[in-house]
Write a protein that holds these residues in place. Structure first.
Motif, PDB file in Angstrom:
ATOM      1  N   MET A 179      44.227  28.545   1.648  1.00  0.00           N
ATOM      2  CA  MET A 179      42.903  28.347   1.471  1.00  0.00           C
ATOM      3  C   MET A 179      43.247  29.463  -0.392  1.00  0.00           C
ATOM      4  O   MET A 179      43.085  30.347  -0.185  1.00  0.00           O
ATOM      5  N   SER A 180      43.142  28.254  -1.568  1.00  0.00           N
ATOM      6  CA  SER A 180      42.837  28.659  -2.705  1.00  0.00           C
ATOM      7  C   SER A 180      41.595  29.331  -2.812  1.00  0.00           C
ATOM      8  O   SER A 180      39.976  29.336  -2.409  1.00  0.00           O
ATOM      9  N   PRO A 181      41.830  30.295  -3.894  1.00  0.00           N
ATOM     10  CA  PRO A 181      39.867  31.375  -4.174  1.00  0.00           C
ATOM     11  C   PRO A 181      39.361  29.783  -4.802  1.00  0.00           C
ATOM     12  O   PRO A 181      38.171  29.771  -4.378  1.00  0.00           O
ATOM     13  N   GLU A 182      39.957  28.287  -5.665  1.00  0.00           N
ATOM     14  CA  GLU A 182      39.046  27.449  -5.816  1.00  0.00           C
ATOM     15  C   GLU A 182      38.612  26.929  -5.114  1.00  0.00           C
ATOM     16  O   GLU A 182      37.609  26.030  -4.833  1.00  0.00           O
ATOM     17  N   LEU A 183      39.140  26.310  -4.008  1.00  0.00           N
ATOM     18  CA  LEU A 183      38.714  25.880  -2.691  1.00  0.00           C
ATOM     19  C   LEU A 183      37.388  26.903  -2.006  1.00  0.00           C
ATOM     20  O   LEU A 183      36.817  25.649  -1.798  1.00  0.00           O
ATOM     21  N   ALA A 184      37.790  27.964  -2.246  1.00  0.00           N
ATOM     22  CA  ALA A 184      36.448  28.347  -1.381  1.00  0.00           C
ATOM     23  C   ALA A 184      35.790  28.552  -1.784  1.00  0.00           C
ATOM     24  O   ALA A 184      34.467  28.237  -1.832  1.00  0.00           O
ATOM     25  N   LEU A 185      35.566  29.186  -3.557  1.00  0.00           N
ATOM     26  CA  LEU A 185      34.521  28.710  -5.023  1.00  0.00           C
ATOM     27  C   LEU A 185      33.612  27.304  -4.275  1.00  0.00           C
ATOM     28  O   LEU A 185      32.641  27.356  -4.543  1.00  0.00           O
ATOM     29  N   THR A 186      34.536  25.781  -3.804  1.00  0.00           N
ATOM     30  CA  THR A 186      33.592  24.826  -3.886  1.00  0.00           C
ATOM     31  C   THR A 186      33.587  24.647  -2.935  1.00  0.00           C
ATOM     32  O   THR A 186      32.169  24.210  -2.750  1.00  0.00           O
ATOM     33  N   GLU A 187      33.677  25.218  -2.014  1.00  0.00           N
ATOM     34  CA  GLU A 187      32.935  25.357  -0.192  1.00  0.00           C
ATOM     35  C   GLU A 187      31.639  25.338  -0.201  1.00  0.00           C
ATOM     36  O   GLU A 187      30.996  25.553   0.574  1.00  0.00           O
ATOM     37  N   LEU A 188      31.924  27.027  -0.807  1.00  0.00           N
ATOM     38  CA  LEU A 188      30.879  27.753  -1.126  1.00  0.00           C
ATOM     39  C   LEU A 188      29.737  27.405  -1.917  1.00  0.00           C
ATOM     40  O   LEU A 188      28.380  27.264  -1.683  1.00  0.00           O
ATOM     41  N   ARG A 189      30.269  26.461  -3.633  1.00  0.00           N
ATOM     42  CA  ARG A 189      28.958  26.094  -3.811  1.00  0.00           C
ATOM     43  C   ARG A 189      28.367  25.056  -3.159  1.00  0.00           C
ATOM     44  O   ARG A 189      27.724  24.761  -3.301  1.00  0.00           O
ATOM     45  N   ARG A 190      29.529  24.043  -2.698  1.00  0.00           N
ATOM     46  CA  ARG A 190      28.689  22.760  -1.659  1.00  0.00           C
ATOM     47  C   ARG A 190      27.951  23.013  -0.550  1.00  0.00           C
ATOM     48  O   ARG A 190      26.409  22.313  -0.349  1.00  0.00           O
ATOM     49  N   GLY A 191      28.003  24.287   0.094  1.00  0.00           N
ATOM     50  CA  GLY A 191      27.011  25.386   0.944  1.00  0.00           C
ATOM     51  C   GLY A 191      25.959  25.339   0.459  1.00  0.00           C
ATOM     52  O   GLY A 191      24.867  25.274   1.419  1.00  0.00           O
ATOM     53  N   LEU A 192      25.446  26.178  -0.289  1.00  0.00           N
ATOM     54  CA  LEU A 192      24.316  26.857  -1.621  1.00  0.00           C
ATOM     55  C   LEU A 192      24.448  25.307  -1.670  1.00  0.00           C
ATOM     56  O   LEU A 192      22.975  25.741  -1.876  1.00  0.00           O
ATOM     57  N   GLU A 193      24.665  24.081  -2.842  1.00  0.00           N
ATOM     58  CA  GLU A 193      23.981  23.431  -2.671  1.00  0.00           C
ATOM     59  C   GLU A 193      23.005  22.773  -1.688  1.00  0.00           C
ATOM     60  O   GLU A 193      22.207  21.887  -1.604  1.00  0.00           O
ATOM     61  N   VAL A 194      23.708  22.779  -0.329  1.00  0.00           N
ATOM     62  CA  VAL A 194      23.518  21.772   0.850  1.00  0.00           C
ATOM     63  C   VAL A 194      21.604  22.468   1.276  1.00  0.00           C
ATOM     64  O   VAL A 194      20.654  22.414   1.422  1.00  0.00           O
ATOM     65  N   ALA A 195      21.993  23.976   1.310  1.00  0.00           N
ATOM     66  CA  ALA A 195      20.846  24.707   1.729  1.00  0.00           C
ATOM     67  C   ALA A 195      19.514  24.236   0.538  1.00  0.00           C
ATOM     68  O   ALA A 195      18.517  24.611   0.791  1.00  0.00           O
ATOM     69  N   LEU A 196      20.123  24.536  -1.054  1.00  0.00           N
ATOM     70  CA  LEU A 196      19.175  24.663  -1.894  1.00  0.00           C
ATOM     71  C   LEU A 196      18.321  23.352  -1.655  1.00  0.00           C
ATOM     72  O   LEU A 196      17.325  22.946  -1.450  1.00  0.00           O
ATOM     73  N   TRP A 197      18.736  21.921  -0.963  1.00  0.00           N
ATOM     74  CA  TRP A 197      18.410  21.137  -1.112  1.00  0.00           C
ATOM     75  C   TRP A 197      17.551  20.416   0.810  1.00  0.00           C
ATOM     76  O   TRP A 197      16.531  19.690   0.768  1.00  0.00           O
ATOM     77  N   VAL A 198      18.066  21.481   1.533  1.00  0.00           N
ATOM     78  CA  VAL A 198      17.495  21.290   2.213  1.00  0.00           C
ATOM     79  C   VAL A 198      16.177  22.668   2.210  1.00  0.00           C
ATOM     80  O   VAL A 198      15.026  22.185   3.193  1.00  0.00           O
ATOM     81  N   GLY A 199      15.940  23.353   2.274  1.00  0.00           N
ATOM     82  CA  GLY A 199      15.073  24.656   2.025  1.00  0.00           C
ATOM     83  C   GLY A 199      14.048  24.534   1.019  1.00  0.00           C
ATOM     84  O   GLY A 199      13.093  25.198   0.594  1.00  0.00           O
ATOM     85  N   GLY A 200      14.898  23.849  -0.243  1.00  0.00           N
ATOM     86  CA  GLY A 200      13.869  23.544  -1.387  1.00  0.00           C
ATOM     87  C   GLY A 200      12.778  23.370  -1.443  1.00  0.00           C
ATOM     88  O   GLY A 200      11.997  23.677  -1.870  1.00  0.00           O
ATOM     89  N   PRO A 201      12.498  21.599  -0.523  1.00  0.00           N
ATOM     90  CA  PRO A 201      11.545  20.807  -0.896  1.00  0.00           C
ATOM     91  C   PRO A 201      10.381  21.619  -0.290  1.00  0.00           C
ATOM     92  O   PRO A 201       8.842  21.690  -0.810  1.00  0.00           O
ATOM     93  N   LEU A 202      10.483  22.232   0.944  1.00  0.00           N
ATOM     94  CA  LEU A 202      10.006  23.050   2.262  1.00  0.00           C
ATOM     95  C   LEU A 202       9.231  24.834   0.906  1.00  0.00           C
ATOM     96  O   LEU A 202       7.972  24.249   1.388  1.00  0.00           O
ATOM     97  N   LEU A 203      10.167  25.182   0.102  1.00  0.00           N
ATOM     98  CA  LEU A 203      10.017  26.091  -0.185  1.00  0.00           C
ATOM     99  C   LEU A 203       8.658  25.868  -1.014  1.00  0.00           C
ATOM    100  O   LEU A 203       7.714  26.714  -1.698  1.00  0.00           O
TER     101      LEU A 203
END
Length: 89
Positions: free
Chosen positions: A1-25
């Motif tokens: 896995m390249s560093p770019e791909l790892a950072l892309t997946e990390l970014r997508r995971g953080l976006e999901v966390a923001l979309w799931v937790g953001g409205p409730l917060l």
């Protein structure tokens, strides 16, 4: 896995966390500010009032938005599991 791909997946995971937790917060933030203003105006500084109103509001928000948030999380997880062969090889 390249560093770019790892950072892309990390970014997508953080976006999901923001979309799931953001409205409730945001809802809890708004309720906390409103309760704080009401308590300051009436000079009733009881922490139980703030806790109970936030708990009731969070429960109502979870009932109202829970299915949408869970569907978003399940969709992301399913997509991530389907991309595992691409990520590994």
């Amino acid at each position: 896995m390249s560093p770019e791909l790892a950072l892309t997946e990390l970014r997508r995971g953080l976006e999901v966390a923001l979309w799931v937790g953001g409205p409730l917060l945001l809802i809890m933030l708004a309720v906390g500010v409103i309760v704080g203003i009401v308590q300051a105006a009436t000079q009733i500084n009881e922490p139980t009032i703030a806790f109970v109103t936030k708990a009731v509001t969070l429960t109502a928000a979870m009932f109202a938005m829970g299915s949408f948030l869970l569907a978003y999380l399940v969709d992301y997880t399913t997509t991530l599991f389907q991309r595992i062969p691409h990520l590994i090889g």
